[in-house]
Scaffold this motif. Structure first.
Motif, PDB file in Angstrom:
ATOM      1  N   VAL A 296     -19.380  61.347   3.767  1.00  0.00           N
ATOM      2  CA  VAL A 296     -19.855  60.329   2.820  1.00  0.00           C
ATOM      3  C   VAL A 296     -19.428  58.933   3.266  1.00  0.00           C
ATOM      4  O   VAL A 296     -20.045  57.942   2.865  1.00  0.00           O
ATOM      5  N   TYR A 297     -18.372  58.867   4.091  1.00  0.00           N
ATOM      6  CA  TYR A 297     -17.894  57.567   4.541  1.00  0.00           C
ATOM      7  C   TYR A 297     -18.897  56.888   5.463  1.00  0.00           C
ATOM      8  O   TYR A 297     -19.022  55.662   5.462  1.00  0.00           O
ATOM      9  N   VAL A 298     -19.618  57.663   6.255  1.00  0.00           N
ATOM     10  CA  VAL A 298     -20.634  57.092   7.131  1.00  0.00           C
ATOM     11  C   VAL A 298     -21.764  56.499   6.298  1.00  0.00           C
ATOM     12  O   VAL A 298     -22.251  55.395   6.566  1.00  0.00           O
ATOM     13  N   THR A 299     -22.164  57.227   5.241  1.00  0.00           N
ATOM     14  CA  THR A 299     -23.203  56.713   4.354  1.00  0.00           C
ATOM     15  C   THR A 299     -22.733  55.438   3.665  1.00  0.00           C
ATOM     16  O   THR A 299     -23.483  54.453   3.567  1.00  0.00           O
ATOM     17  N   ARG A 300     -21.503  55.433   3.194  1.00  0.00           N
ATOM     18  CA  ARG A 300     -20.953  54.265   2.501  1.00  0.00           C
ATOM     19  C   ARG A 300     -20.911  53.065   3.439  1.00  0.00           C
ATOM     20  O   ARG A 300     -21.253  51.948   3.050  1.00  0.00           O
ATOM     21  N   LEU A 301     -20.509  53.307   4.680  1.00  0.00           N
ATOM     22  CA  LEU A 301     -20.475  52.235   5.675  1.00  0.00           C
ATOM     23  C   LEU A 301     -21.874  51.684   5.905  1.00  0.00           C
ATOM     24  O   LEU A 301     -22.085  50.465   5.926  1.00  0.00           O
ATOM     25  N   GLY A 302     -22.844  52.579   6.074  1.00  0.00           N
ATOM     26  CA  GLY A 302     -24.215  52.155   6.339  1.00  0.00           C
ATOM     27  C   GLY A 302     -24.792  51.318   5.216  1.00  0.00           C
ATOM     28  O   GLY A 302     -25.473  50.311   5.450  1.00  0.00           O
ATOM     29  N   ARG A 303     -24.509  51.721   3.981  1.00  0.00           N
ATOM     30  CA  ARG A 303     -25.017  50.963   2.841  1.00  0.00           C
ATOM     31  C   ARG A 303     -24.397  49.567   2.769  1.00  0.00           C
ATOM     32  O   ARG A 303     -25.065  48.589   2.404  1.00  0.00           O
ATOM     33  N   ALA A 304     -23.109  49.468   3.125  1.00  0.00           N
ATOM     34  CA  ALA A 304     -22.450  48.167   3.144  1.00  0.00           C
ATOM     35  C   ALA A 304     -23.046  47.278   4.233  1.00  0.00           C
ATOM     36  O   ALA A 304     -23.216  46.064   4.037  1.00  0.00           O
ATOM     37  N   LEU A 305     -23.384  47.873   5.372  1.00  0.00           N
ATOM     38  CA  LEU A 305     -24.004  47.107   6.447  1.00  0.00           C
ATOM     39  C   LEU A 305     -25.363  46.567   6.002  1.00  0.00           C
ATOM     40  O   LEU A 305     -25.679  45.393   6.216  1.00  0.00           O
ATOM     41  N   VAL A 306     -26.154  47.413   5.376  1.00  0.00           N
ATOM     42  CA  VAL A 306     -27.479  46.991   4.911  1.00  0.00           C
ATOM     43  C   VAL A 306     -27.337  45.878   3.873  1.00  0.00           C
ATOM     44  O   VAL A 306     -28.078  44.882   3.899  1.00  0.00           O
ATOM     45  N   ALA A 307     -26.363  46.021   2.954  1.00  0.00           N
ATOM     46  CA  ALA A 307     -26.164  45.024   1.900  1.00  0.00           C
ATOM     47  C   ALA A 307     -25.808  43.665   2.476  1.00  0.00           C
ATOM     48  O   ALA A 307     -26.138  42.624   1.895  1.00  0.00           O
ATOM     49  N   LYS A 308     -25.141  43.643   3.629  1.00  0.00           N
ATOM     50  CA  LYS A 308     -24.756  42.380   4.254  1.00  0.00           C
ATOM     51  C   LYS A 308     -25.777  41.913   5.293  1.00  0.00           C
ATOM     52  O   LYS A 308     -25.567  40.919   5.981  1.00  0.00           O
ATOM     53  N   GLY A 309     -26.877  42.654   5.429  1.00  0.00           N
ATOM     54  CA  GLY A 309     -27.934  42.230   6.332  1.00  0.00           C
ATOM     55  C   GLY A 309     -27.813  42.729   7.755  1.00  0.00           C
ATOM     56  O   GLY A 309     -28.414  42.151   8.670  1.00  0.00           O
ATOM     57  N   TYR A 310     -27.066  43.800   7.965  1.00  0.00           N
ATOM     58  CA  TYR A 310     -26.876  44.336   9.319  1.00  0.00           C
ATOM     59  C   TYR A 310     -27.363  45.788   9.394  1.00  0.00           C
ATOM     60  O   TYR A 310     -26.624  46.695   9.751  1.00  0.00           O
ATOM     61  N   GLY A 311     -28.655  45.993   9.057  1.00  0.00           N
ATOM     62  CA  GLY A 311     -29.204  47.352   9.076  1.00  0.00           C
ATOM     63  C   GLY A 311     -30.460  47.489   9.905  1.00  0.00           C
ATOM     64  O   GLY A 311     -31.190  48.465   9.770  1.00  0.00           O
ATOM     65  N   LYS A 312     -30.712  46.518  10.798  1.00  0.00           N
ATOM     66  CA  LYS A 312     -32.001  46.500  11.490  1.00  0.00           C
ATOM     67  C   LYS A 312     -32.221  47.681  12.432  1.00  0.00           C
ATOM     68  O   LYS A 312     -33.369  47.988  12.776  1.00  0.00           O
ATOM     69  N   HIS A 313     -31.145  48.355  12.841  1.00  0.00           N
ATOM     70  CA  HIS A 313     -31.320  49.461  13.788  1.00  0.00           C
ATOM     71  C   HIS A 313     -31.615  50.787  13.101  1.00  0.00           C
ATOM     72  O   HIS A 313     -31.913  51.776  13.769  1.00  0.00           O
ATOM     73  N   TYR A 314     -31.537  50.827  11.766  1.00  0.00           N
ATOM     74  CA  TYR A 314     -31.895  52.049  11.049  1.00  0.00           C
ATOM     75  C   TYR A 314     -33.412  52.200  11.022  1.00  0.00           C
ATOM     76  O   TYR A 314     -34.144  51.231  10.827  1.00  0.00           O
ATOM     77  N   THR A 315     -33.876  53.417  11.166  1.00  0.00           N
ATOM     78  CA  THR A 315     -35.309  53.697  11.051  1.00  0.00           C
ATOM     79  C   THR A 315     -35.621  54.451   9.765  1.00  0.00           C
ATOM     80  O   THR A 315     -36.749  54.409   9.280  1.00  0.00           O
ATOM     81  N   SER A 316     -34.613  55.133   9.210  1.00  0.00           N
ATOM     82  CA  SER A 316     -34.829  55.883   7.970  1.00  0.00           C
ATOM     83  C   SER A 316     -33.682  55.677   6.980  1.00  0.00           C
ATOM     84  O   SER A 316     -33.475  56.479   6.082  1.00  0.00           O
TER      85      SER A 316
END
Length: 358
Positions: A296-316
């Protein structure tokens, strides 16, 4: 003699992105300081010069898995003073004395002769430390703290002789008259939930210092505004108050250098308020963010990255399994902190985690 301190940023220090444990860069109140320790480099003569000196020490200390350079300051033979852990971070230079002691290495080794410039700079740094702390610090060599040969026979004899320096005029004792008409004011006030005055700490203190400098009231700084309110801040603020027509510089008078609401609002254009505190979740450990890891920590990290505008490399979108997209997004965030090299490898450490969730 004033002290010019070359900042970590100037000499190219590695950013703090390691766990601030007991030997790491935890903040220490100036009131905890009571000792000033002098060190040397070791058995061999030092031939390095300039910025190469602190960089070499840092590389050695990082290899020891420390949080970074262990001394609070380093002094070169040319009399340069380099910031290590600075005034307000716990050192890693003398076990049992890293909180109470400020550790300074004079970059010589073996039977190498310390230069007059190095001794004068170290003595000036000692006087500055006493001014900041507000009392006389005990002068000590490393061997006064633990069983060691450091700081060598020549530097140790110099320390025991009282740290004299040729042609050096010692600074006034802490607490002496420094503002015309009275002694330096050493009390604090709270405005908008934030503390101002001697010993106050935070970004809001730095903001006041920078505003004073911008308006031409920074002559008492020797190393620039910082997050800890010192006598230099008080004296500069007193100059600013007197420029506004306030009178009386003795403690608790109108121009004593401690802010009031009116003068602070005019200086900054507004009255800062204390931001609501936000709880940062505990860092779960580096092993949670490695190839093959899933939690769950990886998911939590990813959501924080997206919230701060650093999620451009995610495709899904973020998911529980660590991926190359996670690593690249973390790397983008780290580079935005002006980090480089191993500090921007895409794998989060405690400081990356803290900044993401702050």
């Amino acid at each position: 003699m004033s002290v010019t301190i070359i900042s970590r940023e100037a000499w190219g220090a590695t950013p703090w992105d390691r766990d601030p444990t007991s030997s790491g860069p935890a903040h220490v109140a100036l009131s905890s300081r009571s000792e000033f320790f002098v060190h040397y480099d070791g058995a061999h003569h030092i031939t390095r010069t300039g910025y190469a000196i602190p960089r070499a020490i840092e590389a050695e200390h990082l290899a020891n898995t420390w949080a970074g350079i262990g001394y609070n300051f380093v002094v070169s033979q040319a009399g340069e003073v380099f910031e290590g852990r600075g005034w307000d971070r716990q050192g890693a230079h003398c076990p049992g004395h890293n909180v109470t002691g400020i550790g300074v290495q004079i970059a010589i080794g073996g039977d190498q002769e310390p230069s007059e410039a190095a001794l004068a700079a170290c003595r000036a740094l000692y006087d500055e430390a006493c001014r900041k702390v507000g009392r006389t610090l005990a002068k000590k060599g490393h061997k006064d703290g633990i069983a060691t040969q450091c700081p060598g026979t020549k530097l140790y004899a110099w320390v025991k002789a009282g740290m004299p320096a040729k042609g050096y005029e010692a600074a006034p004792n802490p607490g002496g008259s420094a503002i015309p008409g009275g002694s330096v004011a050493r009390y604090k006030v709270t405005i908008g939930g934030l503390e101002y005055g001697y010993g106050a700490y935070g970004d809001h203190v730095t903001a006041v210092g920078r505003a004073l400098v911008k308006k031409g009231f920074g002559k008492h700084y020797t190393s620039g505004p910082g997050p800890r309110w010192t006598d230099a801040d008080t004296k500069n603020y007193s100059d600013y108050q007197r420029s506004m027509g306030y009178e009386g510089t003795a403690p608790h008078q109108d121009a004593d250098g401690i802010p009031g609401e009116s003068s602070l609002r005019k200086l900054l254009g507004t009255l800062p308020g204390k931001a609501p505190s936000k709880t940062v979740p505990a860092f779960p450990g580096r092993d949670k963010f490695r190839p093959g890891a899933s939690s769950v920590y990886v998911t939590r990290l990813g959501r924080a990255l997206v919230a701060k505008g650093y999620g451009k490399h995610y495709t899904s979108g973020p998911g529980p399994r660590w991926s190359e997209a996670d690593r690249r997004n973390v790397e983008d965030f780290q580079r935005a902190q002006h980090w480089s090299g191993s500090d921007a490898d895409g794998y989060p450490g405690p400081e990356t985690w803290r900044r993401l969730f702050a």
